[in-house]
Design an enzyme around this catalytic site. Structure first.
Site, mmCIF file in Angstrom:
data_model
loop_
_atom_site.group_PDB
_atom_site.id
_atom_site.type_symbol
_atom_site.label_atom_id
_atom_site.label_comp_id
_atom_site.label_asym_id
_atom_site.label_seq_id
_atom_site.Cartn_x
_atom_site.Cartn_y
_atom_site.Cartn_z
ATOM 1 N N SER A 126 0.984 -1.295 0.087
ATOM 2 C CA SER A 126 0.149 0.023 -0.018
ATOM 3 C C SER A 126 0.732 1.280 -0.076
ATOM 4 O O SER A 126 1.968 1.319 0.501
ATOM 5 C CB SER A 126 -0.787 -0.093 1.327
ATOM 6 O OG SER A 126 -1.404 1.166 1.247
ATOM 7 N N TYR A 151 -2.050 -0.774 10.799
ATOM 8 C CA TYR A 151 -2.187 -1.304 9.292
ATOM 9 C C TYR A 151 -1.093 -1.250 8.426
ATOM 10 O O TYR A 151 -0.550 -1.976 7.734
ATOM 11 C CB TYR A 151 -3.343 -0.708 8.598
ATOM 12 C CG TYR A 151 -3.358 -0.968 7.174
ATOM 13 C CD1 TYR A 151 -3.280 0.224 6.326
ATOM 14 C CD2 TYR A 151 -3.638 -2.243 6.544
ATOM 15 C CE1 TYR A 151 -3.221 -0.094 4.913
ATOM 16 C CE2 TYR A 151 -3.692 -2.306 5.134
ATOM 17 C CZ TYR A 151 -3.394 -1.377 4.417
ATOM 18 O OH TYR A 151 -3.373 -1.406 3.072
ATOM 19 N N LYS A 155 2.098 -3.529 6.498
ATOM 20 C CA LYS A 155 2.556 -3.651 4.845
ATOM 21 C C LYS A 155 3.977 -3.417 5.040
ATOM 22 O O LYS A 155 4.681 -4.060 4.162
ATOM 23 C CB LYS A 155 1.875 -2.488 4.286
ATOM 24 C CG LYS A 155 0.268 -2.871 4.094
ATOM 25 C CD LYS A 155 0.004 -4.350 3.399
ATOM 26 C CE LYS A 155 -1.275 -4.472 3.255
ATOM 27 N NZ LYS A 155 -1.632 -5.940 2.478
HETATM 28 C C1 WQD Z 1 -9.534 9.472 1.065
HETATM 29 C C2 WQD Z 1 -9.691 10.946 1.623
HETATM 30 C C3 WQD Z 1 -10.436 11.493 3.684
HETATM 31 C C4 WQD Z 1 -14.237 9.493 3.975
HETATM 32 C C5 WQD Z 1 -7.253 4.379 2.675
HETATM 33 C C6 WQD Z 1 -6.017 3.552 3.339
HETATM 34 C C7 WQD Z 1 -4.950 3.072 2.638
HETATM 35 C C8 WQD Z 1 -5.798 2.467 1.519
HETATM 36 C C9 WQD Z 1 -6.786 3.352 0.725
HETATM 37 C C10 WQD Z 1 -5.489 0.006 1.489
HETATM 38 C C11 WQD Z 1 -9.114 11.431 2.731
HETATM 39 C C12 WQD Z 1 -11.416 11.866 2.950
HETATM 40 C C13 WQD Z 1 -12.873 9.952 3.358
HETATM 41 C C14 WQD Z 1 -15.323 10.601 4.054
HETATM 42 C C15 WQD Z 1 -13.664 12.366 3.585
HETATM 43 N N1 WQD Z 1 -6.269 1.276 1.725
HETATM 44 N N2 WQD Z 1 -13.049 11.333 3.352
HETATM 45 N N3 WQD Z 1 -14.899 11.974 4.213
HETATM 46 O O1 WQD Z 1 -7.336 7.155 3.860
HETATM 47 O O2 WQD Z 1 -6.533 7.849 1.504
HETATM 48 O O3 WQD Z 1 -6.392 5.534 2.170
HETATM 49 O O4 WQD Z 1 -7.563 3.683 1.797
HETATM 50 O O5 WQD Z 1 -4.369 -0.143 0.924
HETATM 51 O O6 WQD Z 1 -3.977 2.201 3.177
HETATM 52 O O7 WQD Z 1 -5.518 4.371 4.331
HETATM 53 O O8 WQD Z 1 -8.765 6.617 1.791
HETATM 54 O O9 WQD Z 1 -11.136 6.688 1.167
HETATM 55 O O10 WQD Z 1 -10.695 6.724 3.578
HETATM 56 O O11 WQD Z 1 -9.899 8.791 2.404
HETATM 57 O O12 WQD Z 1 -13.429 13.602 3.338
HETATM 58 O O13 WQD Z 1 -16.099 10.293 4.526
HETATM 59 O O14 WQD Z 1 -11.091 11.217 1.586
HETATM 60 O O15 WQD Z 1 -10.184 12.471 4.583
HETATM 61 O O16 WQD Z 1 -8.568 12.630 2.394
HETATM 62 P P1 WQD Z 1 -7.355 6.866 2.504
HETATM 63 P P2 WQD Z 1 -10.070 7.225 2.197
#
Ligand code: WQD
Length: 346
Positions: A126, A151, A155
């Protein structure tokens, strides 16, 4: 046909990868204990492929049960290892559960690879191994920094275990694939991301649009970015899936330059949360009910990939646009609603 074992084959990325592997001529068996994966995904894969795909309902933390799969399938030539827990907040709340599950399963698989001389291994990693990197777009030479969650640390540890194992086994070839943000669904809308209470942005968007949620929050718009919201690298799950097929072919065809290589799997485009929301509204025609909320702990401000190495060496490229990511995610959500309505009528 070369037989590949896909672990986590009833999960989101594992399921889409099985479809791509079979469509590219591989024979595939799956192992998934269904603790996070689903039989619905398994049924969807078989519907798309028009043929059965065997799944072993086995917990890979059980060494004997894991080995039994290899005894029954002496013709396995490669392993694609997805099976792991991947919720950032859950890993913060229960780190030992994550270390036990994500590390024990990997060690058991590598033990079987050693015993049964499996020489091709693709490890699901990741972009979170980069932590809050300032070198953007980030390439594979960027130093790994302090991970934001247990998590992400599993990785980093997983990559190190694979590298140490490869160092001791010159005939063993491993590719470490660092995903950025996988989103979207198979174009048929038969399979997609199945999460009842998702935390990730795109399923939150589609659940808000379909009415499963009244509203959603944008976690902060006061970041030092072009519109104040966080920047991520969204990549279609079908492009991620095809990269796994290409990574296997890369080592099966002997094109790898070392027996442990790492690749970034991202689109290379940084997109803000607000830009993604507007892209969704444009594609779906739905007005999204969102409010600006406080920042979320653990979020990195921006991360997006330099994907040149994967494109150059894996004969792989991005085929799906941001609009197609939004369109397929939305059609999948709509299909889930139709299916749920059918079930409630029976
Ligand atoms: C993306 C952006 C949130 C929800 C995660 C894991 C990473 C990978 C991908 C596995 C951020 C914003 C989110 C909401 C929001 N997983 N957001 N409102 O955190 O980049 O990555 O998933 O490999 O390891 O950490 O993904 O989709 O949670 O967030 O504003 O209701 O969307 O703050 O900026 P993230 P995400």
């Amino acid at each position: 046909m070369k037989k590949i074992l896909v672990t986590g084959g009833c999960g989101y990325i594992g399921g889409h990868t099985i479809v791509d592997l079979v469509e590219n001529g591989f024979e595939v068996i799956s192992v998934d204990d269904l603790s996070r994966g689903s039989l619905r995904m398994h049924a969807g894969i078989e519907k798309i492929l028009g043929k059965p795909v065997k799944n072993y309902k086995v917990n890979l933390c059980d060494a004997d049960d894991t080995e039994a799969i290899f005894i029954e399938n002496p013709d396995i030539v490669g392993i694609v290892h997805f099976a792991a827990y991947k919720s950032v907040p859950e890993s913060v709340a229960a780190p030992l559960r994550y270390y036990r599950n994500n590390i024990d399963s990997l060690v058991n698989l590598l033990q079987c690879a050693e015993t049964y001389k499996i020489e091709h291994f693709v490890f699901s990693s990741s972009c979170s191994v980069y932590g809050n990197t300032t070198k953007l777009p980030v390439d594979e030479t960027a130093p790994l920094s302090e991970p934001e969650s247990p998590y992400a640390r599993t990785k980093q540890i997983g990559e190190a275990i694979c590298a140490d194992f490869a160092r001791q086994h010159p005939n063993f070839n491993v590719t470490l694939l660092r995903y950025f943000n996988p989103v979207g669904a198979h174009p048929s809308a038969i399979i997609g991301e199945l999460q009842e209470k998702p935390e990730n942005l795109v399923p939150v968007i589609t659940q808000t649009a379909i009415g499963k949620r009244q509203e959603m929050q944008v976690f902060g718009n006061d970041y030092p970015t072009r519109d104040g919201s966080c920047v991520r690298d969204y990549i279609h799950v079908m492009d991620i899936a095809n990269a796994h097929t290409k990574a296997l072919l890369y080592t099966l065809d002997g094109n790898n330059t070392s027996n442990c290589e790492v690749f970034n799997l991202g689109s290379g485009d940084g997109v803000t949360v607000l830009e993604l929301i507007h892209a969704f509204e444009k594609v779906s025609g739905e007005k999204l009910n969102y409010v600006i909320g406080p920042r979320r702990a653990g979020d990195v401000v921006q991360v997006y990939a330099n994907n040149a190495k994967a494109r150059a060496l894996l004969d792989w490229d991005i085929k799906y646009t941001l609009d197609q990511m939004m369109d397929t995610a939305w059609r999948w959500e709509q299909n889930m609603k139709r299916e749920a309505a059918k079930v409630s009528m029976n």
